[in-house]
Design a protein around this motif. Structure first.
Motif, PDB file in Angstrom:
ATOM      1  N   ASP A  45       0.814  -1.207   0.000  1.00 17.66           N
ATOM      2  CA  ASP A  45       0.000   0.000   0.000  1.00 17.66           C
ATOM      3  C   ASP A  45       0.851   1.262   0.000  1.00 17.66           C
ATOM      4  O   ASP A  45       0.486   2.282   0.565  1.00 17.66           O
ATOM      5  CB  ASP A  45      -0.942   0.015   1.205  1.00 17.66           C
ATOM      6  CG  ASP A  45      -0.206  -0.240   2.519  1.00 17.66           C
ATOM      7  OD1 ASP A  45       1.007  -0.518   2.473  1.00 17.66           O
ATOM      8  OD2 ASP A  45      -0.847  -0.159   3.585  1.00 17.66           O
ATOM      9  N   GLY A  46       2.013   1.194  -0.652  1.00 15.72           N
ATOM     10  CA  GLY A  46       2.873   2.360  -0.730  1.00 15.72           C
ATOM     11  C   GLY A  46       2.475   3.279  -1.874  1.00 15.72           C
ATOM     12  O   GLY A  46       1.510   3.018  -2.612  1.00 15.72           O
ATOM     13  N   THR A  47       3.218   4.348  -2.038  1.00 11.71           N
ATOM     14  CA  THR A  47       2.952   5.321  -3.100  1.00 11.71           C
ATOM     15  C   THR A  47       4.223   5.581  -3.895  1.00 11.71           C
ATOM     16  O   THR A  47       5.325   5.569  -3.359  1.00 11.71           O
ATOM     17  CB  THR A  47       2.437   6.651  -2.520  1.00 11.71           C
ATOM     18  OG1 THR A  47       3.387   7.153  -1.574  1.00 11.71           O
ATOM     19  CG2 THR A  47       1.091   6.452  -1.829  1.00 11.71           C
ATOM     20  N   PHE A  48       4.056   5.833  -5.199  1.00 13.81           N
ATOM     21  CA  PHE A  48       5.167   6.129  -6.088  1.00 13.81           C
ATOM     22  C   PHE A  48       5.337   7.631  -6.269  1.00 13.81           C
ATOM     23  O   PHE A  48       4.361   8.376  -6.335  1.00 13.81           O
ATOM     24  CB  PHE A  48       4.933   5.513  -7.471  1.00 13.81           C
ATOM     25  CG  PHE A  48       5.176   4.032  -7.552  1.00 13.81           C
ATOM     26  CD1 PHE A  48       6.454   3.535  -7.750  1.00 13.81           C
ATOM     27  CD2 PHE A  48       4.122   3.140  -7.448  1.00 13.81           C
ATOM     28  CE1 PHE A  48       6.690   2.176  -7.849  1.00 13.81           C
ATOM     29  CE2 PHE A  48       4.335   1.771  -7.538  1.00 13.81           C
ATOM     30  CZ  PHE A  48       5.625   1.293  -7.734  1.00 13.81           C
ATOM     31  N   ALA A  95      10.880  -4.035  -3.425  1.00 13.56           N
ATOM     32  CA  ALA A  95      10.001  -3.168  -4.206  1.00 13.56           C
ATOM     33  C   ALA A  95       8.822  -3.979  -4.726  1.00 13.56           C
ATOM     34  O   ALA A  95       8.849  -5.214  -4.718  1.00 13.56           O
ATOM     35  CB  ALA A  95      10.777  -2.563  -5.369  1.00 13.56           C
ATOM     36  N   PRO A  96       7.771  -3.302  -5.192  1.00 12.80           N
ATOM     37  CA  PRO A  96       6.663  -4.020  -5.834  1.00 12.80           C
ATOM     38  C   PRO A  96       7.160  -4.772  -7.063  1.00 12.80           C
ATOM     39  O   PRO A  96       8.304  -4.594  -7.505  1.00 12.80           O
ATOM     40  CB  PRO A  96       5.697  -2.891  -6.218  1.00 12.80           C
ATOM     41  CG  PRO A  96       6.027  -1.774  -5.288  1.00 12.80           C
ATOM     42  CD  PRO A  96       7.512  -1.860  -5.083  1.00 12.80           C
ATOM     43  N   ARG A 165      10.680   6.647  -6.560  1.00 12.04           N
ATOM     44  CA  ARG A 165      10.837   6.413  -5.132  1.00 12.04           C
ATOM     45  C   ARG A 165       9.507   5.862  -4.616  1.00 12.04           C
ATOM     46  O   ARG A 165       8.463   6.474  -4.823  1.00 12.04           O
ATOM     47  CB  ARG A 165      11.212   7.686  -4.389  1.00 12.04           C
ATOM     48  CG  ARG A 165      11.406   7.481  -2.878  1.00 12.04           C
ATOM     49  CD  ARG A 165      11.876   8.767  -2.198  1.00 12.04           C
ATOM     50  NE  ARG A 165      13.221   9.132  -2.618  1.00 12.04           N
ATOM     51  CZ  ARG A 165      14.333   8.662  -2.060  1.00 12.04           C
ATOM     52  NH1 ARG A 165      14.257   7.805  -1.059  1.00 12.04           N
ATOM     53  NH2 ARG A 165      15.504   9.045  -2.490  1.00 12.04           N
ATOM     54  N   TYR A 166       9.564   4.696  -3.981  1.00 10.29           N
ATOM     55  CA  TYR A 166       8.365   4.045  -3.460  1.00 10.29           C
ATOM     56  C   TYR A 166       8.393   4.131  -1.937  1.00 10.29           C
ATOM     57  O   TYR A 166       9.334   3.656  -1.304  1.00 10.29           O
ATOM     58  CB  TYR A 166       8.335   2.577  -3.910  1.00 10.29           C
ATOM     59  CG  TYR A 166       7.085   1.820  -3.520  1.00 10.29           C
ATOM     60  CD1 TYR A 166       5.882   2.027  -4.184  1.00 10.29           C
ATOM     61  CD2 TYR A 166       7.134   0.871  -2.503  1.00 10.29           C
ATOM     62  CE1 TYR A 166       4.745   1.307  -3.840  1.00 10.29           C
ATOM     63  CE2 TYR A 166       5.996   0.152  -2.150  1.00 10.29           C
ATOM     64  CZ  TYR A 166       4.810   0.384  -2.825  1.00 10.29           C
ATOM     65  OH  TYR A 166       3.674  -0.339  -2.484  1.00 10.29           O
ATOM     66  N   ARG A 167       7.366   4.761  -1.372  1.00  8.86           N
ATOM     67  CA  ARG A 167       7.323   4.985   0.071  1.00  8.86           C
ATOM     68  C   ARG A 167       6.166   4.214   0.705  1.00  8.86           C
ATOM     69  O   ARG A 167       5.020   4.306   0.261  1.00  8.86           O
ATOM     70  CB  ARG A 167       7.166   6.469   0.380  1.00  8.86           C
ATOM     71  CG  ARG A 167       7.118   6.792   1.888  1.00  8.86           C
ATOM     72  CD  ARG A 167       6.950   8.285   2.119  1.00  8.86           C
ATOM     73  NE  ARG A 167       8.124   9.016   1.665  1.00  8.86           N
ATOM     74  CZ  ARG A 167       9.213   9.209   2.402  1.00  8.86           C
ATOM     75  NH1 ARG A 167       9.274   8.719   3.645  1.00  8.86           N
ATOM     76  NH2 ARG A 167      10.234   9.882   1.927  1.00  8.86           N
ATOM     77  N   THR A 173      11.401   3.371   2.399  1.00 10.99           N
ATOM     78  CA  THR A 173      11.416   3.816   1.006  1.00 10.99           C
ATOM     79  C   THR A 173      12.399   2.972   0.201  1.00 10.99           C
ATOM     80  O   THR A 173      13.367   2.424   0.743  1.00 10.99           O
ATOM     81  CB  THR A 173      11.813   5.295   0.881  1.00 10.99           C
ATOM     82  OG1 THR A 173      13.143   5.472   1.393  1.00 10.99           O
ATOM     83  CG2 THR A 173      10.851   6.193   1.638  1.00 10.99           C
ATOM     84  N   VAL A 174      12.148   2.875  -1.074  1.00  5.92           N
ATOM     85  CA  VAL A 174      13.054   2.203  -1.997  1.00  5.92           C
ATOM     86  C   VAL A 174      13.096   3.042  -3.270  1.00  5.92           C
ATOM     87  O   VAL A 174      12.083   3.605  -3.692  1.00  5.92           O
ATOM     88  CB  VAL A 174      12.595   0.757  -2.300  1.00  5.92           C
ATOM     89  CG1 VAL A 174      11.205   0.744  -2.912  1.00  5.92           C
ATOM     90  CG2 VAL A 174      13.579   0.050  -3.225  1.00  5.92           C
TER      91      VAL A 174
END
Length: 211
Positions: A45-48, A95-96, A165-167, A173-174
């Motif tokens: 459920d992260g955001t890009f 990461a996804p 950046r995926y948070r 974060t990645v």
């Protein structure tokens, strides 16, 4: 598909193919070796956040020129490959899946029209989300110009790339980079025609110097 048109001293053939949506499974993330140790996974459920987005045409193939006399004639020279486009996803941590990352990139770049937050929610896949999408084959059509000239063919793709950046909600974060191609095209033109784009100039340099 845009139909082909012929005319002396002009670009005389253009073929453009878009990548539409299709059904099918998505590409999963790579599988690591089993070590018996806990493996960190990405949150769902992260955001890009995307940056340094680029979209440019890349030359993939070009033929040697052929001089034709009055009335033109059938071209024989095949295109040779100069670049092989491919999807690529790199990340510096959990990461996804590559498909999810490419789905987000496709939406950011305007290549995918979807209101879904994730690819899983979309319920469909696009060629752009397939990290194993093969490079397009070079156009094998033999067009017949009807006028004299020094003709050659070239092919290319539109390539999209960006950093991400995926948070996660917990602050993890990645970062990474993703790339894929979206549109392939083939053009037949005359060495006497002034190139009007970077990819056309590269094709003319490779094919027409010297004729």
């Amino acid at each position: 598909m845009v139909g082909r048109v012929c005319g002396a001293g002009l670009v005389v053939g253009v073929l453009v193919a878009g990548l539409g949506a299709c059904t099918g499974g998505e590409s999963g993330a790579g599988q690591g070796r089993k070590t018996g140790k806990p493996v960190a996974t990405a949150c769902a459920d992260g955001t890009f956040a995307w940056s340094h987005l680029t979209a440019r045409d890349r030359l993939t193939g070009v033929s040697a020129p052929e001089r034709l006399g009055k009335g033109g004639g059938r071209l024989q020279n095949p295109m040779r490959r100069v670049y092989t486009p491919s999807a690529s996803v790199r990340a510096d941590g959990p990461a996804p899946s590559p498909a999810e990352i490419l789905f987000s990139l496709g939406k950011k770049a305007g290549e995918i029209d979807s209101d879904a937050r994730t690819l899983a929610e979309a319920g469909e896949t696009w060629p752009f989300t397939d990290v194993r999408q093969p490079a397009p084959e070079l156009d094998t059509d033999r067009i017949t110009p009807r006028a004299a000239g020094a003709y050659f063919q070239y092919a290319g793709v539109k390539e999209v790339a960006a950093d991400f950046r995926y948070r996660c909600p917990d602050g993890r974060t990645v970062s990474g980079h993703a790339r894929n191609w979206t549109v392939d095209f083939a053009v037949l033109t005359d060495c006497a025609v002034r190139p009007d784009s970077p990819v056309a100039r590269e094709a003319a340099r490779r094919s027409c110097e010297p004729v």
